[in-house]
Design a protein around this motif. Structure first.
Motif, PDB file in Angstrom:
ATOM      1  N   ILE A   2      10.573  10.216   6.612  1.00 18.96           N
ATOM      2  CA  ILE A   2      11.186   9.509   7.331  1.00 18.96           C
ATOM      3  C   ILE A   2      12.218   8.417   6.418  1.00 18.96           C
ATOM      4  CG2 ILE A   2      10.674   7.429   9.028  1.00 18.96           C
ATOM      5  CD1 ILE A   2       8.206   8.964   9.807  1.00 18.96           C
ATOM      6  N   GLY A  31       2.431  18.208  28.152  1.00 13.67           N
ATOM      7  CA  GLY A  31       2.313  17.788  29.051  1.00 13.67           C
ATOM      8  C   GLY A  31       1.655  16.043  28.829  1.00 13.67           C
ATOM      9  N   SER A  32       1.559  14.917  29.422  1.00 16.04           N
ATOM     10  CA  SER A  32       1.272  13.417  29.415  1.00 16.04           C
ATOM     11  C   SER A  32      -0.187  13.364  29.890  1.00 16.04           C
ATOM     12  CB  SER A  32       2.337  12.665  29.671  1.00 16.04           C
ATOM     13  OG  SER A  32       1.827  11.290  29.346  1.00 16.04           O
ATOM     14  N   VAL A  33      -1.075  13.163  29.148  1.00 13.97           N
ATOM     15  CA  VAL A  33      -2.615  12.319  29.302  1.00 13.97           C
ATOM     16  C   VAL A  33      -2.363  11.476  29.734  1.00 13.97           C
ATOM     17  CG1 VAL A  33      -4.357  12.401  28.803  1.00 13.97           C
ATOM     18  CG2 VAL A  33      -3.283  14.743  27.688  1.00 13.97           C
ATOM     19  N   THR A  74      11.055   2.766  12.170  1.00 18.05           N
ATOM     20  CA  THR A  74       9.293   3.487  13.257  1.00 18.05           C
ATOM     21  C   THR A  74       9.240   5.714  12.861  1.00 18.05           C
ATOM     22  OG1 THR A  74      11.103   3.584  15.213  1.00 18.05           O
ATOM     23  CG2 THR A  74       9.785   2.005  15.712  1.00 18.05           C
ATOM     24  N   TRP A 107       0.482   1.163   8.742  1.00 24.46           N
ATOM     25  CA  TRP A 107       0.640   1.518   7.668  1.00 24.46           C
ATOM     26  C   TRP A 107       1.021   1.738   6.595  1.00 24.46           C
ATOM     27  CZ3 TRP A 107      -2.542   3.736   3.875  1.00 24.46           C
ATOM     28  CH2 TRP A 107      -1.562   4.989   2.908  1.00 24.46           C
ATOM     29  N   ALA A 230      -8.668  12.066  17.110  1.00 26.70           N
ATOM     30  CA  ALA A 230      -8.820  11.642  15.458  1.00 26.70           C
ATOM     31  C   ALA A 230      -7.515  10.614  15.504  1.00 26.70           C
ATOM     32  CB  ALA A 230      -8.727  13.106  14.787  1.00 26.70           C
ATOM     33  N   GLY A 231      -6.896   9.722  14.284  1.00 30.64           N
ATOM     34  CA  GLY A 231      -5.513   9.271  14.021  1.00 30.64           C
ATOM     35  C   GLY A 231      -5.642   8.021  14.662  1.00 30.64           C
ATOM     36  N   GLY A 233      -4.872   6.662  17.022  1.00 27.43           N
ATOM     37  CA  GLY A 233      -5.379   6.019  18.333  1.00 27.43           C
ATOM     38  C   GLY A 233      -6.664   5.432  18.195  1.00 27.43           C
ATOM     39  N   LYS A 239      -4.155   3.178   9.295  1.00 28.92           N
ATOM     40  CA  LYS A 239      -3.352   4.148   9.798  1.00 28.92           C
ATOM     41  C   LYS A 239      -2.616   5.687   9.406  1.00 28.92           C
ATOM     42  CE  LYS A 239      -5.079   2.478  13.381  1.00 28.92           C
ATOM     43  NZ  LYS A 239      -6.462   2.472  14.231  1.00 28.92           N
ATOM     44  N   GLN A 240      -3.150   6.705   8.624  1.00 34.99           N
ATOM     45  CA  GLN A 240      -2.313   7.208   7.663  1.00 34.99           C
ATOM     46  C   GLN A 240      -1.941   8.537   8.261  1.00 34.99           C
ATOM     47  OE1 GLN A 240      -3.392   8.885   4.787  1.00 34.99           O
ATOM     48  NE2 GLN A 240      -2.023   8.621   3.319  1.00 34.99           N
ATOM     49  N   GLY A 241      -1.753   9.176   8.224  1.00 37.44           N
ATOM     50  CA  GLY A 241      -1.294  11.205   8.759  1.00 37.44           C
ATOM     51  C   GLY A 241      -2.192  11.903   8.101  1.00 37.44           C
ATOM     52  N   ALA A 244      -5.538  10.677   9.200  1.00 39.66           N
ATOM     53  CA  ALA A 244      -5.789  11.314  10.567  1.00 39.66           C
ATOM     54  C   ALA A 244      -6.115  12.767  10.476  1.00 39.66           C
ATOM     55  CB  ALA A 244      -4.218  11.840  11.462  1.00 39.66           C
ATOM     56  N   VAL A 310       2.051  14.309   3.202  1.00 37.57           N
ATOM     57  CA  VAL A 310       0.624  13.890   3.959  1.00 37.57           C
ATOM     58  C   VAL A 310      -0.270  14.707   2.931  1.00 37.57           C
ATOM     59  CG1 VAL A 310      -0.395  14.682   5.924  1.00 37.57           C
ATOM     60  CG2 VAL A 310       1.864  13.872   6.496  1.00 37.57           C
TER      61      VAL A 310
HETATM   62  C1  LIG Z   1       7.760   4.824   9.015  1.00 44.76           C
HETATM   63  C2  LIG Z   1       6.308   5.798   8.754  1.00 44.76           C
HETATM   64  C3  LIG Z   1       5.876   6.418   7.374  1.00 44.76           C
HETATM   65  C4  LIG Z   1       4.671   6.822   7.467  1.00 44.76           C
HETATM   66  N1  LIG Z   1       4.656   7.687   6.208  1.00 44.76           N
HETATM   67  C5  LIG Z   1       3.562   8.404   6.165  1.00 44.76           C
HETATM   68  C6  LIG Z   1       3.817   9.327   4.980  1.00 44.76           C
HETATM   69  O1  LIG Z   1       4.295   9.784   4.253  1.00 44.76           O
HETATM   70  N2  LIG Z   1       2.151   9.982   4.950  1.00 44.76           N
HETATM   71  C7  LIG Z   1       1.059   9.871   6.136  1.00 44.76           C
HETATM   72  O2  LIG Z   1       0.266  10.515   6.038  1.00 44.76           O
HETATM   73  N3  LIG Z   1       1.337   8.697   6.872  1.00 44.76           N
HETATM   74  C8  LIG Z   1       2.555   8.260   7.225  1.00 44.76           C
HETATM   75  N4  LIG Z   1       2.292   7.851   8.314  1.00 44.76           N
HETATM   76  C9  LIG Z   1       1.419   6.927   9.342  1.00 44.76           C
HETATM   77  C10 LIG Z   1       1.480   8.454   9.877  1.00 44.76           C
HETATM   78  O3  LIG Z   1       2.974   8.910  10.766  1.00 44.76           O
HETATM   79  C11 LIG Z   1       0.511   8.151  11.426  1.00 44.76           C
HETATM   80  O4  LIG Z   1      -0.598   7.959  10.677  1.00 44.76           O
HETATM   81  C12 LIG Z   1       0.463   9.785  11.812  1.00 44.76           C
HETATM   82  O5  LIG Z   1       1.647  10.255  12.257  1.00 44.76           O
HETATM   83  C13 LIG Z   1      -0.589   9.571  12.640  1.00 44.76           C
HETATM   84  O6  LIG Z   1      -0.774  10.639  13.180  1.00 44.76           O
HETATM   85  P1  LIG Z   1      -1.640  10.496  14.452  1.00 44.76           P
HETATM   86  O7  LIG Z   1      -1.413  12.431  15.414  1.00 44.76           O
HETATM   87  O8  LIG Z   1      -3.071  10.154  15.352  1.00 44.76           O
HETATM   88  O9  LIG Z   1      -0.296  10.229  15.921  1.00 44.76           O
HETATM   89  P2  LIG Z   1       0.853  10.600  15.745  1.00 44.76           P
HETATM   90  O10 LIG Z   1       0.964  11.377  14.789  1.00 44.76           O
HETATM   91  O11 LIG Z   1       1.706   9.109  16.379  1.00 44.76           O
HETATM   92  O12 LIG Z   1       1.102  11.646  16.614  1.00 44.76           O
HETATM   93  C14 LIG Z   1       0.569  11.410  18.580  1.00 44.76           C
HETATM   94  C15 LIG Z   1       0.680  12.587  19.258  1.00 44.76           C
HETATM   95  O13 LIG Z   1       0.804  12.275  20.482  1.00 44.76           O
HETATM   96  C16 LIG Z   1       1.676  12.233  21.514  1.00 44.76           C
HETATM   97  N5  LIG Z   1       1.282  11.106  22.769  1.00 44.76           N
HETATM   98  C17 LIG Z   1       1.169  10.433  22.657  1.00 44.76           C
HETATM   99  N6  LIG Z   1       0.505   9.947  23.786  1.00 44.76           N
HETATM  100  C18 LIG Z   1       0.122  10.888  24.610  1.00 44.76           C
HETATM  101  C19 LIG Z   1      -0.208  11.382  26.083  1.00 44.76           C
HETATM  102  N7  LIG Z   1      -0.657  10.421  26.465  1.00 44.76           N
HETATM  103  N8  LIG Z   1      -0.787  12.626  26.314  1.00 44.76           N
HETATM  104  C20 LIG Z   1      -0.011  13.428  25.533  1.00 44.76           C
HETATM  105  N9  LIG Z   1       0.218  13.236  24.731  1.00 44.76           N
HETATM  106  C21 LIG Z   1       0.514  11.788  23.711  1.00 44.76           C
HETATM  107  C22 LIG Z   1       3.088  10.806  20.709  1.00 44.76           C
HETATM  108  O14 LIG Z   1       3.817  11.879  21.129  1.00 44.76           O
HETATM  109  C23 LIG Z   1       2.814  12.473  19.588  1.00 44.76           C
HETATM  110  O15 LIG Z   1       3.518  13.623  18.814  1.00 44.76           O
HETATM  111  C24 LIG Z   1       3.596   6.530   8.451  1.00 44.76           C
HETATM  112  C25 LIG Z   1       3.982   5.833   9.833  1.00 44.76           C
HETATM  113  C26 LIG Z   1       5.177   5.195   9.730  1.00 44.76           C
HETATM  114  C27 LIG Z   1       5.018   4.248  10.688  1.00 44.76           C
END
Ligand SMILES: Cc1cc2nc3c(=O)[nH]c(=O)nc-3n(C[C@H](O)[C@H](O)[C@H](O)COP(=O)(O)OP(=O)(O)OC[C@H]3O[C@@H](n4cnc5c(N)ncnc54)[C@H](O)[C@@H]3O)c2cc1C
Length: 361
Positions: A2, A31-33, A74, A107, A230-231, A233, A239-241, A244, A310
């Motif tokens: 990114i 779909g959206s939960v 973002t 993060w 997980a992740g 939320g 908060k990191q990938g 998660a 990641v």
């Molecule tokens: C600029 C930036 C760079 C980053 N770089 C890194 C990196 O290099 N390495 C790293 O480890 N971390 C990085 N991070 C942190 C990383 O992006 C997050 O910690 C990681 O994406 C979290 O994963 P997640 O699955 O919890 O959430 P997300 O990646 O946000 O995934 C959640 C998914 O759920 C979907 N969703 C949301 N609400 C609903 C709903 N109600 N119903 C159905 N689906 C829904 C969303 O559309 C999304 O697709 C970075 C963050 C930022 C902001």
């Protein structure tokens, strides 16, 4: 990646979820939960009620721009216009471009990468700039420990990026960005900030004051039977990938154990792996934030494998097109071995078997 997006012609990697799930033999419903009913064990998706035996909630966090005046870093496709920001900064008497970590959950690593890459871009464009990172952290990426943090500090200095630690930025009408402690106005021609994260606040789920889902060390949602999360939320503060995926591993092992497929499910033991990419170079950072693994380290060498952004047991190898590893440890370093070869070999190397003289047969 990114952060690299504004500096490169290649957009950040994207993968089709339907393709991945098909590869794994998993049914994919887009779909959206809207809500979860833990008592009835149902999830409401696009008006349909879906029953579950076990569910893992991974909806991430909601991003919010912390300051009206700052560009927010973002996700993919929404990269800040770095060249314009650099030009704005040069036109300002301070020549300063500030990279701000807002107080709150986020993060922080990406803003370090962006600041160093932007500093380099500024030099390439012939601008005399004053890039500065403003952050509540006590040292650069201090969550990796003091030794790793001082390596990052050296890197910032070498790249001409100043560092303002323990600074809490807030926006005030007519004042711009004001820093605490001290109450000084942040004098800069351009501002870039990380997003603030808020919990998903899904209907039916327990949550803390900021909407994050409370989980225990086995990624179980507190007070809810057969429900995991997980992740970003969840209430886990970093908060990191990579983290998660470690929470998801704990949830998956817990579910597998309940189904009788695994005897000893492991709890979530957070190990932070961060790759700081600055142009062609990268610094690998690792810290056992769960404790017991010693002090955090920083190295130019790989600290996990594959050395993806990641660091994850399944996702990392999948992204690199490799098989998953039990633990994402890097391969052993090659050993340099000195072998004394017979004089005749030096005269005509290809004619002799160099190992013949070493053989015991
Ligand atoms: C600029 C930036 C760079 C980053 N770089 C890194 C990196 O290099 N390495 C790293 O480890 N971390 C990085 N991070 C942190 C990383 O992006 C997050 O910690 C990681 O994406 C979290 O994963 P997640 O699955 O919890 O959430 P997300 O990646 O946000 O995934 C959640 C998914 O759920 C979907 N969703 C949301 N609400 C609903 C709903 N109600 N119903 C159905 N689906 C829904 C969303 O559309 C999304 O697709 C970075 C963050 C930022 C902001």
């Amino acid at each position: 990646m990114i952060v690299e997006e504004p500096f490169s012609l290649t957009p950040a990697e994207r993968h089709d979820l339907a393709g991945i799930t098909a590869e794994l033999g998993v049914r994919f419903v887009r779909g959206s939960v809207a809500a979860v009913d833990p008592a009835a064990r149902t999830i409401s998706v696009e008006g349909e009620s879906m029953a579950y035996d076990a569910a893992v909630i991974c909806v991430g966090a909601r991003m919010r721009a912390p300051f009206r005046r700052a560009a927010t870093l973002t996700g993919p496709g929404e990269a800040p216009a770095v060249n314009e920001l650099l030009a704005q900064a040069t036109e300002h008497p301070s020549r300063r471009i500030a990279f701000i970590v807002p107080p709150g959950v986020t993060w922080t690593l990406p803003i370090y990468e962006l600041a160093m890459m932007a500093a380099r871009r500024g030099r390439e464009l012939g601008y005399a700039l004053e890039p500065v990172i403003v952050t509540p952290e006590s040292g650069p990426l201090i969550m990796f420990g003091p030794t790793a943090s001082s390596r990052v500090y050296e890197l910032l200095r070498a790249r001409g990026v100043s560092f303002l630690p323990a600074s809490y930025a807030r926006e005030e009408d007519g004042e711009g960005i004001v820093l605490s402690p001290g109450g000084n106005h942040l004098d800069a021609g351009a501002l870039v900030a990380l997003p603030l994260l808020e919990g998903p606040g899904l209907d039916g789920l327990p949550h803390d004051g900021a909407g994050f889902i409370p989980i225990d060390e086995r990624a179980r949602v507190r007070g809810c039977e057969s429900l995991y999360a997980a992740g970003d939320g969840t209430t886990f503060p970093i908060k990191q990938g990579g983290l998660a995926t470690q929470q998801a591993d704990a949830a998956a092992e817990q579910i597998a154990a309940r189904l009788g497929c695994l005897s000893d499910p492991r709890p979530f033991h957070p190990v932070l792996r961060g790759k700081l990419i600055v142009g062609e170079e990268s610094l690998h950072l690792r810290a056992d934030v769960g404790g017991g693994g010693g002090e955090g380290v920083a190295s130019d060498d790989y600290l996990w494998w594959p050395p993806h952004k990641v660091g994850a047991r399944y996702l990392g190898p999948w992204l690199a097109g490799e098989e998953p590893h039990a633990e994402p440890e890097p391969p052993r370093r090659p050993l340099e071995v000195e072998v004394a070869l017979p004089r005749a070999w030096h005269r005509e190397p290809m004619a002799l078997d160099p190992y013949a003289s070493l053989s015991r047969d």
